[in-house]
Design an enzyme around this catalytic site. Structure first.
Site, PDB file in Angstrom:
ATOM      1  N   TYR A  52       0.822  -1.198   0.000  1.00 21.92           N
ATOM      2  CA  TYR A  52       0.000   0.000   0.000  1.00 21.92           C
ATOM      3  C   TYR A  52       0.859   1.253   0.000  1.00 21.92           C
ATOM      4  CZ  TYR A  52      -2.933   3.824   1.517  1.00 21.92           C
ATOM      5  OH  TYR A  52      -3.553   5.041   1.596  1.00 21.92           O
ATOM      6  N   HIS A  82      -3.071  16.416  -2.144  1.00 23.32           N
ATOM      7  CA  HIS A  82      -3.480  16.473  -0.741  1.00 23.32           C
ATOM      8  C   HIS A  82      -3.227  17.834  -0.097  1.00 23.32           C
ATOM      9  CE1 HIS A  82      -4.003  12.257  -1.283  1.00 23.32           C
ATOM     10  NE2 HIS A  82      -4.128  11.975  -0.003  1.00 23.32           N
ATOM     11  N   ASN A 194       1.440  10.994   6.402  1.00 20.90           N
ATOM     12  CA  ASN A 194       0.635  10.062   7.188  1.00 20.90           C
ATOM     13  C   ASN A 194       1.069  10.136   8.637  1.00 20.90           C
ATOM     14  OD1 ASN A 194      -1.470   8.267   7.096  1.00 20.90           O
ATOM     15  ND2 ASN A 194      -0.492   6.898   5.634  1.00 20.90           N
ATOM     16  N   TYR A 277     -17.417  31.410  46.111  1.00 27.20           N
ATOM     17  CA  TYR A 277     -16.707  30.248  45.558  1.00 27.20           C
ATOM     18  C   TYR A 277     -15.516  30.636  44.696  1.00 27.20           C
ATOM     19  CZ  TYR A 277     -20.716  27.309  46.903  1.00 27.20           C
ATOM     20  OH  TYR A 277     -21.694  26.644  47.590  1.00 27.20           O
ATOM     21  N   ARG A 280     -12.924  31.144  47.398  1.00 29.72           N
ATOM     22  CA  ARG A 280     -12.754  30.043  48.334  1.00 29.72           C
ATOM     23  C   ARG A 280     -12.372  28.734  47.633  1.00 29.72           C
ATOM     24  NH1 ARG A 280     -17.798  27.711  51.256  1.00 29.72           N
ATOM     25  NH2 ARG A 280     -18.640  29.688  50.495  1.00 29.72           N
ATOM     26  N   PHE A 326      -1.988   6.220  12.381  1.00 30.22           N
ATOM     27  CA  PHE A 326      -2.232   7.615  12.019  1.00 30.22           C
ATOM     28  C   PHE A 326      -3.495   8.172  12.668  1.00 30.22           C
ATOM     29  CE2 PHE A 326      -3.697   4.731   8.619  1.00 30.22           C
ATOM     30  CZ  PHE A 326      -5.059   4.828   8.857  1.00 30.22           C
ATOM     31  N   GLU A 411     -12.207   5.308   4.558  1.00 28.91           N
ATOM     32  CA  GLU A 411     -11.797   5.923   5.817  1.00 28.91           C
ATOM     33  C   GLU A 411     -13.075   6.383   6.522  1.00 28.91           C
ATOM     34  OE1 GLU A 411      -9.023   8.831   4.402  1.00 28.91           O
ATOM     35  OE2 GLU A 411      -7.729   7.293   3.518  1.00 28.91           O
TER      36      GLU A 411
END
Length: 499
Positions: A52, A82, A194, A277, A280, A326, A411
């Site tokens: 791959y 990409h 990746n 608060y 405190r 990844f 994916e």
């Protein structure tokens, strides 16, 4: 000099490289390991074994076999296609961190790249060449594909970079530094993109800045205690010891140390029996905020030394395995968690601001105004703080619970970790402004009480901050004060009582 081995990098070393520009080098062992695993890639290509991303397409195209003559083009096409990041670019500090983390991840050798590629990353770090990387466009699995593609293009002399404080074409910076553009070979484009280095880089910077901001918030909260004559008994060690949370115990201890010599705090019953608060419960709330910071640190210490590529080359065992390292889920969860801690740091600070400015809640001049009525004083500063904490509440919604399938459903579950990281960083930016506003108001309050009665540590903070923001003697454009003090807090290093 920081030596990268792939699995020994510390957060302190990252800080030194990123903020102090300490140089980086690859260990000799790392170079040898990278070389050995690269030989395995050559061997598998020679055997025409299907692997791959090496001799196949990507994502849904994983079943498409690529001819040997096209393997280099495959990697270049990958980066070009990409590089789809959009929006504003990450600042240089994050781009630089991404370079360092990617170099360290590849230094372990399991990605099957050449030593020359990792050395190119190191050269960029040492020459302070920082690629322009758009912030938006990553799903956080298969890693930070779009941001890392923009980073990778810089190594090839493509895209743009920041170099010597100027934005320019990457090839111009490479020419000035006499660095040859990288020529990709099989697997190397995929190995560069990746991974989780965008979300992790944002996580590291957020962690480092959040740690500083929380420490500062403790000091500023202590000054607010003085401005409101807060009751110190609530910080008694026994109270916090029996609750049992280490972070809460530590916050109370630090506040006691900061205020040990103050003449402005009170004992219960002197002015009132107990505080609200927001005073405190400072140890309980900030202690819990520290827990979120510590959780992120724990995960970052793993992730900055993790191999997050796919596929992975195990040359000694003669294995090439496609996995899912990844996937950014661990960092996505951690970033969503710290969003809560940083948001609450700002939330409780805003409530203390309200107590400092509201005449119904204190005996100070209304809104700390030098001339109440004619001049509004800090009235609208509280508005700004309220707006910021409200915005943080929307940003604190978890990104990690969302997933949109991609690549034709190959994916089909992603982490959205980079969104979580970016939102955490944005929350931090907002929170720092809120804390700056609290400091402005706290300084004004202690002036009415008498700065000569302040504790030594809060007085030191007061003196230094007053060099940035002068006392409010009349209304002015307070935006300038807020922004100036915010920038100062971001750059300021405390010399004492740090976490």
């Amino acid at each position: 000099m920081i030596t990268l081995t792939g699995n020994t990098l510390t957060l302190a070393e990252v800080e030194r490289v990123v903020y102090k520009n300490e140089p980086v080098a690859l260990s000799e062992q790392a170079v040898q390991t990278i070389f050995q695993n690269r030989q395995k890639v050559y061997e598998l290509i020679e055997k025409k074994q299907t692997m791959y991303g090496i001799n196949t397409g990507f994502g849904k195209f994983s079943d498409v076999v690529i001819e040997p003559d096209d393997l280099q083009d495959l990697q270049l096409h990958l980066l070009h296609s990409h590089a789809c990041g959009v929006g504003e670019a990450f600042p240089e500090v994050i781009s630089r961190t991404m370079l360092l983390l990617r170099a360290n991840a590849l230094a372990q050798g399991y990605s099957g790249v050449r030593p020359e590629l990792v050395k190119q990353l190191v050269s960029f770090i040492n020459a302070k060449i920082h690629p322009i990387i758009p912030q938006q466009g990553s799903l956080g699995a298969s890693g930070d594909l779009a941001p890392l593609a923009h980073l990778a293009l810089g190594l090839l002399g493509e895209g743009e970079v920041i170099y010597k404080d100027k934005r320019m074409p990457a090839i111009d910076a490479l020419t000035q530094e006499e660095i040859a553009p990288l020529q990709l070979e099989a697997k190397e484009g995929l190995a560069l993109i990746n991974g989780t280095q965008a979300m992790t880089a944002v996580g590291v910077i957020t962690y480092l800045e959040a740690e500083k901001l929380l420490s500062q918030s403790e000091h500023i909260a202590a000054m607010t205690m003085e401005g409101l004559n807060g009751i110190i008994d609530a910080f008694d060690a026994d109270v916090h010891q029996i609750r049992g949370y280490e972070e809460q115990i530590d916050v109370a201890k630090r506040i006691r140390a900061i205020l040990q010599d103050s003449q402005l705090t009170t004992k219960q019953g002197e002015l009132r029996v107990q505080d609200a608060y927001s005073l405190r419960c400072i140890p309980q709330v900030l202690g819990a905020c520290w827990q979120t910071v510590n959780y992120l640190r724990e995960k970052l210490m793993v992730e900055i030394n993790a191999v997050t590529d796919n596929p992975l080359i195990f040359s000694e065992d003669n294995k090439v395995i496609s996995g899912g390292n990844f996937h950014g889920q661990p960092i996505a969860f951690a970033m969503d968690f710290i969003k809560l801690g940083i948001s609450e740091t700002a939330n409780i600070a805003e409530r203390r601001i309200e107590r400092l400015v509201n005449p119904q809640l204190n005996d100070l001049p209304p809104f700390l105004s030098p001339n109440p009525g004619l001049e509004s004083g800090a009235m609208i500063m509280q508005y700004s703080a309220a707006s910021l904490v409200s915005e943080n509440k929307t940003l604190a919604h978890p990104a990690s619970v969302d997933s949109i399938p991609s690549s034709a459903n190959q994916e089909d579950h992603v982490s959205m970790g980079t969104i979580a990281a970016r939102h955490a960083w944005q929350i931090l930016t907002n929170a720092r402004r809120v804390v700056a506003i609290e400091l402005i108001c706290a300084m004004q309050a202690v002036e009415y009480r008498g700065v000569e009665k302040m504790a030594a540590q809060t007085k030191a903070l007061y003196d230094q901050a007053r060099e940035v923001v002068p006392s409010i003697t009349k209304d002015r454009v307070f935006n300038k004060d807020i922004e100036a003090l915010t920038s100062w807090l971001k750059a300021y290093e405390y010399e004492c009582t740090m976490h």
